[in-house]
Design an enzyme around this catalytic site. Structure first.
Site, mmCIF file in Angstrom:
data_model
loop_
_atom_site.group_PDB
_atom_site.id
_atom_site.type_symbol
_atom_site.label_atom_id
_atom_site.label_comp_id
_atom_site.label_asym_id
_atom_site.label_seq_id
_atom_site.Cartn_x
_atom_site.Cartn_y
_atom_site.Cartn_z
ATOM 1 C CG PHE A 181 34.490 67.742 22.665
ATOM 2 C CD1 PHE A 181 33.683 66.723 23.153
ATOM 3 C CD2 PHE A 181 35.565 67.388 21.877
ATOM 4 C CE1 PHE A 181 33.941 65.390 22.874
ATOM 5 C CE2 PHE A 181 35.851 66.055 21.583
ATOM 6 C CZ PHE A 181 35.033 65.055 22.080
ATOM 7 C CB SER A 182 36.374 72.245 26.402
ATOM 8 O OG SER A 182 36.646 71.164 27.265
ATOM 9 C CD GLU A 241 43.129 68.725 24.304
ATOM 10 O OE1 GLU A 241 42.336 68.056 23.622
ATOM 11 O OE2 GLU A 241 43.512 68.381 25.440
ATOM 12 C CD GLN A 279 33.996 68.521 27.787
ATOM 13 O OE1 GLN A 279 34.466 67.844 26.890
ATOM 14 N NE2 GLN A 279 32.926 69.277 27.620
ATOM 15 C CG ASP A 312 38.828 69.393 29.547
ATOM 16 O OD1 ASP A 312 39.465 68.483 30.100
ATOM 17 O OD2 ASP A 312 39.005 69.721 28.360
#
Length: 484
Positions: free
Chosen positions: A78-79, A200, A38, A22
Site C-alpha cells: 500500500f501507499s 489517509e 499503486q 495513489d
C-alpha cells in the site's frame, strides 16, 4: 488491459496498462523525478496492489519502468514514500552512494493487519530489496497506513520523521528515527476539521509565507474518503507549526469548516516530492474518486485505468488576512495562443469552433452589471451541449456541471461542483483541459477544482452573460505540443 486504440491523456501521467491509484514514493534524485504509484500488475481491478514506477526529467514526459515493489505472501504494497538516505543512516547504502529508502504499508489479508515496512534501492530506484527485518513499525491494528517520511533539521535536532494515520480513528501519528528502521512515537493530531471519512495519505512540510524565509509555516495534508467537499474522496490541508515533536494547527479564525486542497471530485491522495528545495515543493495526486473508481467502464481507458493530476508547485500566500495554499501547475510545452479579445456578450455566442484536445485556457471576463457568465466547453457549433463552467457574482462561486455525456457511467459520477471564490466584477481563471479531465485554477491558484469529464461530442467554446452583458477582455487557448 487497456484497449490500444483508446485515446490516452495528452497532459497527464497514466500507466501503460491495468489499474492505478495513489501516487507513492515521489522523489527527485540525480536529475530525475521518480513517480511510484499503486498498481495491479495483473489486471484492471483494485487487487494485487504493488508499486508501479515511472520517471521524468521535466514532470511532463514520462518513461515507464518495470513494477518496482511487488506484493507477496506478506501482503500487498500500500501507499508510502521514498527518501534519499544522505549520510547512510540506515547502513543500506554507502556515504558516497546513498540508498533510496521506501517506507510503505504492508497490508496482510489473513489476518487483516497493516504495518509499516521498508525496501531499499542502490541502483537509483530501478530495483528494490525488501528489508529482512520487516515490518519496521507495527501497532497491531488493521487501519494503520500511508507513511510519509522526511528529514527534520531544527531546534529539536536532526532525525527522520514519519507521518502516518490510524485511518478509522481520524488521527495523524508522528514517529521519529535515527536510522529509518527503528521508530519511536512522538505525538498525534486529530480528529478535527473534516472528519466524515477515514483519513489517509498524510504529508507534512514547511513553506515560507509570501516567499519570506523568516516566516515559515508547516502544512499538513490529509486525504479523507468519504467526506470530501464535493462528495466521496477529498483532501484537506491544515496550516500550523511543527517543533520536531508536535504539529499544532494555527488558531486563526475561519468561516469554513476545513481548508480544501481541491473543490472537485477527482484530486485524491496527493503527496509531495522528497529531494527538492522548499521553494520547489511539488505535489501530484490521483485523479479519481473512490465513489466510482472501481465502477468506471473497463473499456474506457481514459477513465477506468487512472491518471494523475498535473504536477503542482506549492506555496503559501496571504489573502484577505488569511494564509492559503497556492497551487501552480507545471506547464507542458504549448503551441502559440489563439485569443479572442474585447467582445461584449449577452446571449450565448460561439467564440471558437475548435478547442484543442489538450491545453491551457486563460480567461479574463469583466461581468460589469451582469450576475455572472457561463462558458460552454466542447459544445457544438451552435453553443449547445458541452460541460458548463459558470461564475455567479452574487454567490461568489464557480460551478462546473459535468453531467453532459455521462450516459452509461456510474450513477455517482454525474455531478455539479461548487468552488467559492473571492468574487468581484473582474474574473480571471486558468483552465487546463485534457481529453477526459479539467483542472480550474482561480484566485491566483488558491482555489482549484479538478474533475474527470466524459468525452464530449462537440469541440467548440461558447460564452453567455447571465443577468446582463459581460465583457470578454481576453480568452486565450493554447494546445499542448504533441510529443515525438
Amino acid at each position: 488491459m487497456t484497449d490500444a486504440h483508446t485515446p490516452r491523456p495528452l497532459l497527464h501521467f497514466t500507466p501503460e496498462r491495468n489499474w492505478m491509484n495513489d501516487p507513492n514514493g515521489l522523489v527527485f534524485h540525480r536529475g530525475k523525478y521518480h513517480l511510484y504509484y499503486q498498481c495491479n500488475p495483473d489486471g484492471t481491478m483494485h487487487d494485487h496492489i504493488s508499486w508501479g514506477h515511472a520517471s521524468s526529467a521535466d514532470l511532463v514526459s514520462w518513461e515507464h519502468h518495470p513494477v518496482a515493489i511487488r506484493d507477496d505472501e506478506a501482503g500487498e504494497i500500500f501507499s508510502g514514500s521514498v527518501v534519499i538516505d544522505h549520510g547512510n543512516t540506515s547502513g543500506l547504502g554507502s556515504a558516497d552512494a546513498p540508498a533510496l529508502v521506501a517506507l510503505y504499508t504492508q497490508a496482510s489479508r489473513n489476518p487483516s493487519r497493516q504495518a509499516q515496512a521498508l525496501a531499499y534501492s542502490i541502483d537509483d530506484g530501478l530495483t528494490w530489496t525488501k528489508y529482512a527485518g520487516n515490518p519496521v513499525l507495527d501497532r497491531g491494528t488493521g487501519e494503520f497506513r500511508d507513511p510519509k517520511v522526511f528529514r527534520y533539521d531544527g531546534p529539536a535536532g536532526s532525525y527522520w520523521v514519519m507521518v502516518t494515520v490510524e485511518a478509522v480513528d481520524r488521527q495523524v501519528l508522528l514517529y521519529r528515527s535515527d536510522d529509518l528502521t527503528r521508530w519511536t512515537f512522538l505525538s498525534s493530531f486529530g480528529p478535527e476539521r473534516a472528519v466524515d471519512g477515514v483519513w489517509e495519505c498524510p504529508d507534512l512540510f514547511p513553506l515560507a509565507v509570501d516567499g519570506d524565509p523568516s516566516e515559515v509555516r508547516w502544512v499538513l495534508i490529509i486525504s479523507l474518503s468519504p467526506g470530501g467537499v464535493a462528495g466521496g474522496s477529498g483532501t484537506q490541508y491544515v496550516i500550523g507549526s511543527f517543533d520536531g515533536v508536535t504539529f499544532t494547527a494555527d488558531a486563526e479564525a475561519t468561516d469554513e469548516p476545513a481548508d480544501w486542497l481541491d473543490f472537485g471530485r477527482d484530486c485524491y491522495a496527493g503527496v509531495t516530492f522528497d529531494g527538492l528545495d522548499r521553494e520547489e515543493r511539488t505535489l501530484i495526486a490521483w485523479m479519481s474518486n473512490w465513489d466510482y473508481a472501481r465502477e468506471l467502464p473497463a473499456g474506457e481507458g481514459l477513465l477506468r485505468h487512472g491518471m494523475m493530476t498535473l504536477p503542482r508547485r506549492l506555496s503559501l500566500v496571504s489573502r484577505a488576512g488569511r494564509i492559503r495554499l497556492r497551487q501552480q501547475p507545471v506547464s507542458a510545452p504549448l503551441e502559440r495562443e489563439s485569443a479572442v479579445e474585447a467582445v461584449s456578450v449577452d446571449e450565448r455566442v460561439t467564440l471558437m469552433e475548435r478547442l484543442p484536445e489538450a491545453g491551457r485556457m486563460t480567461v479574463r471576463v469583466d461581468t460589469r452589471d451582469a450576475a455572472g457568465f457561463a462558458l460552454h466547453l466542447r459544445c457544438d457549433p451552435s453553443g449547445d451541449g458541452g460541460v458548463v463552467l459558470a461564475y455567479d457574482r452574487g454567490d461568489l462561486r464557480v460551478t462546473l456541471d459535468r453531467r453532459p455525456g455521462t450516459e452509461g457511467l456510474p450513477e455517482s459520477f454525474p455531478s455539479v461542483e461548487v468552488m467559492p471564490v473571492a468574487g468581484g466584477g473582474l474574473v480571471e481563471l486558468v483552465i487546463w483541459l485534457d481529453r477526459a479531465s479539467i483542472e480550474i485554477f482561480a484566485d491566483g491558484g488558491t482555489r482549484v477544482l479538478t474533475d474527470l469529464i466524459a468525452p464530449q461530442a462537440g469541440t467548440a467554446l461558447a460564452i453567455e452573460g447571465r443577468g446582463g452583458a459581460v465583457h470578454v477582455e481576453r480568452i486565450a487557448v493554447a494546445g499542448v505540443i504533441a510529443s515525438g
